[in-house]
Design an enzyme around this catalytic site. Sequence first.
Site, short mmCIF file in Angstrom:
data_model
loop_
_atom_site.label_atom_id
_atom_site.label_comp_id
_atom_site.label_asym_id
_atom_site.label_seq_id
_atom_site.Cartn_x
_atom_site.Cartn_y
_atom_site.Cartn_z
N ASN A 120 0.81 -1.23 0.00
CA ASN A 120 0.00 0.00 0.00
C ASN A 120 0.84 1.27 0.00
O ASN A 120 0.51 2.25 -0.66
CB ASN A 120 -0.99 -0.01 1.17
CG ASN A 120 -0.32 -0.17 2.51
OD1 ASN A 120 0.73 -0.80 2.63
ND2 ASN A 120 -0.91 0.41 3.53
N GLU B 116 3.10 -5.23 12.35
CA GLU B 116 2.18 -4.09 12.17
C GLU B 116 1.11 -4.58 11.21
O GLU B 116 1.38 -4.79 10.03
CB GLU B 116 2.95 -2.89 11.63
CG GLU B 116 2.29 -1.57 11.98
CD GLU B 116 1.26 -1.16 10.96
OE1 GLU B 116 0.04 -1.42 11.22
OE2 GLU B 116 1.62 -0.60 9.93
N GLU C 80 6.98 0.47 16.25
CA GLU C 80 8.04 0.99 15.39
C GLU C 80 8.21 2.47 15.73
O GLU C 80 7.51 3.01 16.57
CB GLU C 80 7.64 0.81 13.93
CG GLU C 80 7.36 -0.64 13.55
CD GLU C 80 7.08 -0.82 12.07
OE1 GLU C 80 6.07 -0.30 11.58
OE2 GLU C 80 7.90 -1.49 11.41
#
Length: 480
Positions: free
Chosen positions: A150, A248, A461
């Site tokens: 994405n 994630e 992160e």
Amino acid sequence: MERILNLIDGRLQPPAGDAWLDVHAPATGTVHAHLPDSDAADVQAAVDAAMHAFPGWVALGREGRSRVILRLAELIERDLERFAEAESLDNGKPVHLAREVDIPRAVANFRFFATAILHFASEAHLMDDIAVNYTDRQPIGVVGCISPWNLPLYLFTWKIAPALAAGNTVVAKPSEVTPYTAYLMSRLCEEAGMPPGVLNIVHGTGPRVGAAITAHPDIHAISFTGGTRTGQEIARTAAPMFKKLSLELGGKNPVLIFDDCDFEAMLRTTVRSSFRNQGQICLCGSRILIQRGIYDRFRDAFVERVKALKVGDPKDPASDLGAVVSEPHMEKVLSYVDLAREEGGTVLCGGERVRLDGELADGWFISPTVIEGLGPACRTNQEEIFGPVVTLMPFDTEEEALAMANSTPYGLASVLWTQDVKRAHRLARQLQAGIVWVNCWMVRDLRTPFGGMKSSGVGREGGFEALRFFTEAKNVCVRL
Ligand code: TXE
């Protein structure tokens, strides 16, 4: 037709098995390049190179590594236009979005971590006159980075930049759907002065290359961004091997709109948080919860703005939305619109494939879609759609809004619109999300912890969190 190559041990090379896959341009539906269909043999060659390069990369020291990474950032910035066009070709997003967001952010990721490492200090714990402890944070060795389609270069560099800065060598796999900008970057590594084997990029599919990276016994940490189901599969393999894991994953982010909000700012931003990048950002708000008193006003104004959005040629600066990333993804998104109808929802606008003219006629375009009339528990409101589709739901009280917001298995981001400071803080504490935006969306400071709770992932992160993930902490206790 252009052939994308692997970067292994500093050399651009074809896959060992000489097998290739097609890379499609979403705006036209045609093949624009071929990509290595690599396998475990290529991953093994990359791991060998990375292990060999590790001591030299560590010995270069943080300043030496920082210089190489900064140089790479400079070269990407030099070629920004080429990268932006490539990202748009591969992913379908508007070129202007890649030029303004994706590629500058990739440059910023490298700059941020190349300089963060110079300021990364560790702790000391003094025990009166007895002893002193200090924390020695050493690089892990060879680490694996697996990224999605994405935000291709943006998320790829978000992982490899801290991994490299911290002194690790890397075996990385970009998404097979959008490999092009990672390849363009690999062509700059030599010019940047990256020693051979420090960064290895192996192209191919998840089940072949991704799984081989995850299972490799000499790769000691995996940083992954992608779908929740893939995250589960990676965890299943990596957890019994005691690898460090940063996952994630997906989201089903709520946007909570209270009747005291700054209506115009909220409306403008909610159009963006719904449809930016064709809704294919894990941080997009897909469930819009509106306080009943302003529900009708919001719905009418929102639908009017959404209808005015232009779905068009990614090269056209006037296009708000480009194509979604692939044909299967387009079908998945449209199947959710059908599901919403079956579940009793009303499609207020969009909900269809858009057929553009000329060479874009077979492109994978979807009109931005707004749905109302569904309860919070239905599948449309529970499962990640990851496309230009949002639902509207009214609520009466703060408690009800909170319960609806927290009612999915996900917990990545939440957006809150209110002028009431107390309510903002109260709700921010109670929302089950790793990220809460109050009266804004996608305002990003790279120093902040980034990640989700529940099925949205494990670990954080960003900033020093990422440098901690990519190092192993050792406590050294010295008797005084
Ligand atoms: O992602 P995958 P997919 C969500 C979104 C989307 C869904 C599926 O809802 O519709 O996930 O997308 C690699 N071992 N997100 O299937 O497969 C793969 O090659 C190791 C949210 O396209 O998770 C790619 O490099 N790796 C998301 C990467 O995983 C494997 C962004 C991500 O692809 C693997 C993308 C395996 N067994 C999708 N299988 C976000 N959080 O932003 C695949 N891969």
